[in-house]
Write an enzyme that holds these catalytic residues in place. Structure first.
Site, PDB file in Angstrom:
ATOM      1  N   LYS A 153      10.461   9.858 -33.291  1.00  0.00           N
ATOM      2  CA  LYS A 153       9.468   9.111 -33.883  1.00  0.00           C
ATOM      3  C   LYS A 153       9.926   7.811 -34.620  1.00  0.00           C
ATOM      4  O   LYS A 153      10.436   7.912 -35.597  1.00  0.00           O
ATOM      5  CB  LYS A 153       8.304  10.035 -34.784  1.00  0.00           C
ATOM      6  CG  LYS A 153       7.233   9.310 -35.186  1.00  0.00           C
ATOM      7  CD  LYS A 153       6.566   9.690 -36.502  1.00  0.00           C
ATOM      8  CE  LYS A 153       6.967   8.936 -37.556  1.00  0.00           C
ATOM      9  NZ  LYS A 153       6.554   7.517 -37.775  1.00  0.00           N
ATOM     10  N   CYS A 262      19.549   1.258 -47.214  1.00  0.00           N
ATOM     11  CA  CYS A 262      19.805   2.237 -48.291  1.00  0.00           C
ATOM     12  C   CYS A 262      21.252   2.111 -48.907  1.00  0.00           C
ATOM     13  O   CYS A 262      21.464   2.516 -49.954  1.00  0.00           O
ATOM     14  CB  CYS A 262      19.619   3.627 -47.605  1.00  0.00           C
ATOM     15  SG  CYS A 262      20.415   3.574 -45.896  1.00  0.00           S
ATOM     16  N   GLU A 355      15.291   2.483 -56.391  1.00  0.00           N
ATOM     17  CA  GLU A 355      15.563   1.856 -55.163  1.00  0.00           C
ATOM     18  C   GLU A 355      14.655   0.700 -54.754  1.00  0.00           C
ATOM     19  O   GLU A 355      13.412   1.073 -54.301  1.00  0.00           O
ATOM     20  CB  GLU A 355      15.825   2.847 -53.971  1.00  0.00           C
ATOM     21  CG  GLU A 355      16.272   2.134 -52.521  1.00  0.00           C
ATOM     22  CD  GLU A 355      16.384   2.897 -51.612  1.00  0.00           C
ATOM     23  OE1 GLU A 355      15.285   3.665 -51.331  1.00  0.00           O
ATOM     24  OE2 GLU A 355      17.383   3.054 -50.712  1.00  0.00           O
TER      25      GLU A 355
HETATM   26  P1  NDP Z   1       8.818   6.884 -45.581  1.00  0.00           P
HETATM   27  O1  NDP Z   1      10.063   7.689 -46.272  1.00  0.00           O
HETATM   28  O2  NDP Z   1       7.687   7.023 -45.698  1.00  0.00           O
HETATM   29  O3  NDP Z   1       9.155   6.707 -43.833  1.00  0.00           O
HETATM   30  C1  NDP Z   1      10.342   6.942 -43.287  1.00  0.00           C
HETATM   31  C2  NDP Z   1       9.751   7.833 -42.056  1.00  0.00           C
HETATM   32  O4  NDP Z   1       9.128   8.887 -42.241  1.00  0.00           O
HETATM   33  C3  NDP Z   1       8.738   6.607 -41.155  1.00  0.00           C
HETATM   34  O5  NDP Z   1       8.972   6.988 -39.614  1.00  0.00           O
HETATM   35  C4  NDP Z   1       7.461   7.553 -41.564  1.00  0.00           C
HETATM   36  O6  NDP Z   1       6.477   7.407 -40.577  1.00  0.00           O
HETATM   37  C5  NDP Z   1       7.921   8.971 -41.554  1.00  0.00           C
HETATM   38  N1  NDP Z   1       7.114   9.994 -42.419  1.00  0.00           N
HETATM   39  C6  NDP Z   1       6.313   9.408 -43.690  1.00  0.00           C
HETATM   40  N2  NDP Z   1       5.803  10.552 -44.443  1.00  0.00           N
HETATM   41  C7  NDP Z   1       6.039  11.682 -43.445  1.00  0.00           C
HETATM   42  C8  NDP Z   1       5.865  13.090 -43.317  1.00  0.00           C
HETATM   43  N3  NDP Z   1       4.990  13.417 -44.325  1.00  0.00           N
HETATM   44  N4  NDP Z   1       6.036  13.845 -42.614  1.00  0.00           N
HETATM   45  C9  NDP Z   1       6.884  13.356 -41.670  1.00  0.00           C
HETATM   46  N5  NDP Z   1       7.354  11.936 -41.555  1.00  0.00           N
HETATM   47  C10 NDP Z   1       6.996  11.050 -42.236  1.00  0.00           C
HETATM   48  O7  NDP Z   1       9.459   5.365 -45.957  1.00  0.00           O
HETATM   49  P2  NDP Z   1       8.616   4.167 -46.157  1.00  0.00           P
HETATM   50  O8  NDP Z   1       8.548   3.494 -45.149  1.00  0.00           O
HETATM   51  O9  NDP Z   1       7.109   4.429 -47.116  1.00  0.00           O
HETATM   52  O10 NDP Z   1       9.464   3.282 -47.507  1.00  0.00           O
HETATM   53  C11 NDP Z   1       9.209   3.624 -48.706  1.00  0.00           C
HETATM   54  C12 NDP Z   1      10.585   3.385 -49.351  1.00  0.00           C
HETATM   55  O11 NDP Z   1      11.465   4.405 -49.024  1.00  0.00           O
HETATM   56  C13 NDP Z   1      11.173   2.130 -49.306  1.00  0.00           C
HETATM   57  O12 NDP Z   1      10.658   1.171 -50.049  1.00  0.00           O
HETATM   58  C14 NDP Z   1      12.616   2.627 -49.588  1.00  0.00           C
HETATM   59  O13 NDP Z   1      12.865   2.400 -51.054  1.00  0.00           O
HETATM   60  C15 NDP Z   1      12.654   4.056 -49.181  1.00  0.00           C
HETATM   61  N6  NDP Z   1      13.288   4.051 -47.751  1.00  0.00           N
HETATM   62  C16 NDP Z   1      14.548   4.112 -47.601  1.00  0.00           C
HETATM   63  C17 NDP Z   1      15.188   4.272 -46.367  1.00  0.00           C
HETATM   64  C18 NDP Z   1      16.610   4.506 -46.062  1.00  0.00           C
HETATM   65  O14 NDP Z   1      17.151   4.099 -45.246  1.00  0.00           O
HETATM   66  N7  NDP Z   1      17.191   5.359 -46.829  1.00  0.00           N
HETATM   67  C19 NDP Z   1      14.177   3.634 -45.119  1.00  0.00           C
HETATM   68  C20 NDP Z   1      13.032   3.465 -45.387  1.00  0.00           C
HETATM   69  C21 NDP Z   1      12.515   3.355 -46.815  1.00  0.00           C
HETATM   70  P3  NDP Z   1       5.332   6.355 -40.867  1.00  0.00           P
HETATM   71  O15 NDP Z   1       5.760   5.226 -39.711  1.00  0.00           O
HETATM   72  O16 NDP Z   1       3.877   6.774 -40.583  1.00  0.00           O
HETATM   73  O17 NDP Z   1       5.420   5.466 -42.196  1.00  0.00           O
END
Ligand code: NDP
Length: 454
Positions: A153, A262, A355
């Protein structure tokens, strides 16, 4: 339902993508499960050859993949080419795995004891929007190499390169149901990966908050999970460092990908005796970061991913924030945010603990080595970090003292596909990349064969 994919540098719609429903996700998982026996039984050399062909197809498509990422994610064209090349390299690297998935023969009385590295089954990979291509590849390449089938996904915001990678896999001869890309919502598609019993492992990269929910959900079925979560990484600059180099490179250690990384070194800890001098050197370096059209070769930083995310980043800068200086950003359409340097005075300031995931860096002084290590570790995270010093003993002492999975000395390098990557503490669980990642996609099976006569 469909999702309008937006170019974050122009705010123009690129195209719409159909979102996968829960029922369609279940059907895709059922197809992946049905495809498993045949994929697992592909001779190791043939599976390797298919992965190399997939790598070659990616290689032939690098410019197209990179341009798609520039449009969908606002990544600079230079970064986007590197990211597509990384998928190719990760596929080549793990294409060497199928013939090397050896077990052990362990001496036992009365027979022969051998172990097998069995595939897990269907693996669900959940990818965030910040690095759509590499993070996808770090999951699917070793998973496929170990004989698993994969449902992936992409983030709802950034599905385009993942969809193209699925097409390239098919062109290379990988059966359609062995590697399926399902664009959609985390709360729908991602949630089914967690809940569906046929998915035997979830590989998740994203926020620590959602990572915890995924881990809790997977616990219900003792489902395997790898988590790559957030970071609040320290760039520690000692007085004995090459200060000019440390200051010249610091912006690229945090503002790369507009800070949506990250591994971003979003805290710069500077020894007090050189703190003022470091800030003097940092200012022209920050102001020199070229922010603008990500499709131009000279651009070093593009926009943030979305209007919503820009608002979230901006919320970290209330009016009384001590801003030392800022770089530039274009006016007009696009989710732009200038590189920003802040000097918070309290250790509990969110700029030092949370973060931000945007181009904001906090610079604070420390007195000595012990305080530097204590400050670096004063966070729930533990992903990466940098240490700048000319004293090799100190470099090693501090490297061993900082609780983080990926450190670099006199450098900001975090990721090489042939070295392990992952976090301590709340930055994650497990390791991706490197020589051992395939093992995380296998179960060890022990078989004893009696040699006693009947
Ligand atoms: P999320 O953790 O929400 O999203 C990451 C992935 O998980 C996306 O594909 C998202 O889908 C999916 N997801 C969200 N909720 C669920 C769930 N309940 N069950 C399964 N999969 C799920 O990150 P955000 O995009 O909301 O970003 C928010 C913050 O997170 C950022 O500002 C940053 O601080 C941190 N972040 C850190 C990352 C890293 O590399 N460590 C990467 C991204 C974010 P969908 O496409 O619907 O959002």
């Amino acid at each position: 339902m469909s999702h309008a994919v937006i170019n974050p540098a122009t705010e123009q719609e690129i195209r719409t993508v159909e979102l996968t429903s829960a029922e369609e996700t279940d059907a895709a998982i059922a197809r992946a499960e049905a495809a498993l026996p045949a994929w697992r039984d592909v001779a190791p050399g043939d599976r390797a050859r298919l992965l190399r062909r997939f790598a070659d197809a990616v290689d032939a498509d690098i410019e197209n993949l990179a341009r798609l990422e520039v449009a969908n994610s606002g990544h600079t064209i230079g970064n986007a080419r590197w990211e597509a090349g990384n998928v190719r390299d990760v596929l080549h690297y793990y294409a060497a795995a199928p013939e090397r998935l050896t077990g052990k023969q362990i001496p036992v009385p009365g027979g022969v004891n051998v172990t097998f590295a069995e595939p897990l089954g269907v693996v669900g990979v959940i990818v965030p929007w910040n690095f759509p291509m590499p993070i996808a590849g770090w999951g699917f390449a070793p998973a496929l190499a170990a004989g698993n089938t994969v449902v992936l996904k992409p983030a709802e915001l950034t599905p385009l390169t993942a969809l193209r990678l699925a097409e390239l896999a098919r062109e290379a001869g990988i059966p359609e149901d062995v590697f399926q890309v399902l664009p959609g919502k985390g709360s729908v598609v991602g949630q089914r990966f967690v809940e569906h019993p046929a998915v035997r492992k979830v590989v998740f990269t994203g926020s620590t908050e959602v990572g915890k929910q995924i881990m809790a959900g997977c616990a219900a079925q003792v489902k395997r999970v790898t988590l790559e979560l957030g970071g609040k990484n320290a760039n520690i600059v000692f007085a004995d460092a090459d200060l000019e180099r440390a200051a010249a490179t610091a912006p690229y250690g945090v503002f790369d990908n507009a800070g949506q990384d990250c591994c971003a070194r979003s805290r710069i800890l500077v020894q007090a005796s050189v703190y003022d001098r470091f800030l003097e050197l940092l200012e022209p370096a920050v102001k020199g970061v070229v922010v603008g059209d990500p499709g131009q070769e000279a651009t070093e930083m593009g926009p943030l991913i979305s209007a919503e995310h820009r608002q979230r980043v901006a919320s970290y800068l209330p009016d009384d924030t001590p801003v030392a200086f800022r770089g530039s950003a274009p006016e007009g359409p696009g989710f732009w945010f200038p590189p920003t340097v802040v000097t918070p005075s309290s250790a509990s300031d969110p700029l030092l603990t949370e973060e931000v995931f945007g181009p904001i860096v906090a610079v604070v002084p420390f007195a000595d080595e012990a305080e530097a290590v204590a400050m670096a570790n004063d966070t729930a995270y533990g992903l990466s970090g940098s240490i700048w010093t000319s004293d090799v003993g100190r470099a090693l002492r501090v490297s061993r003292g900082v609780e983080a999975g990926n450190l670099s000395v006199n450098s900001h390098a975090s990721v090489r596909y042939w070295t392990p990557f992952g976090g301590f503490k709340q930055s994650g669980l497990g390791r991706e990349l490197g020589p051992d990642a395939v093992e995380a996609f296998t179960e060890t099976k022990n078989v004893f064969i009696s040699t006693e006569g009947s």
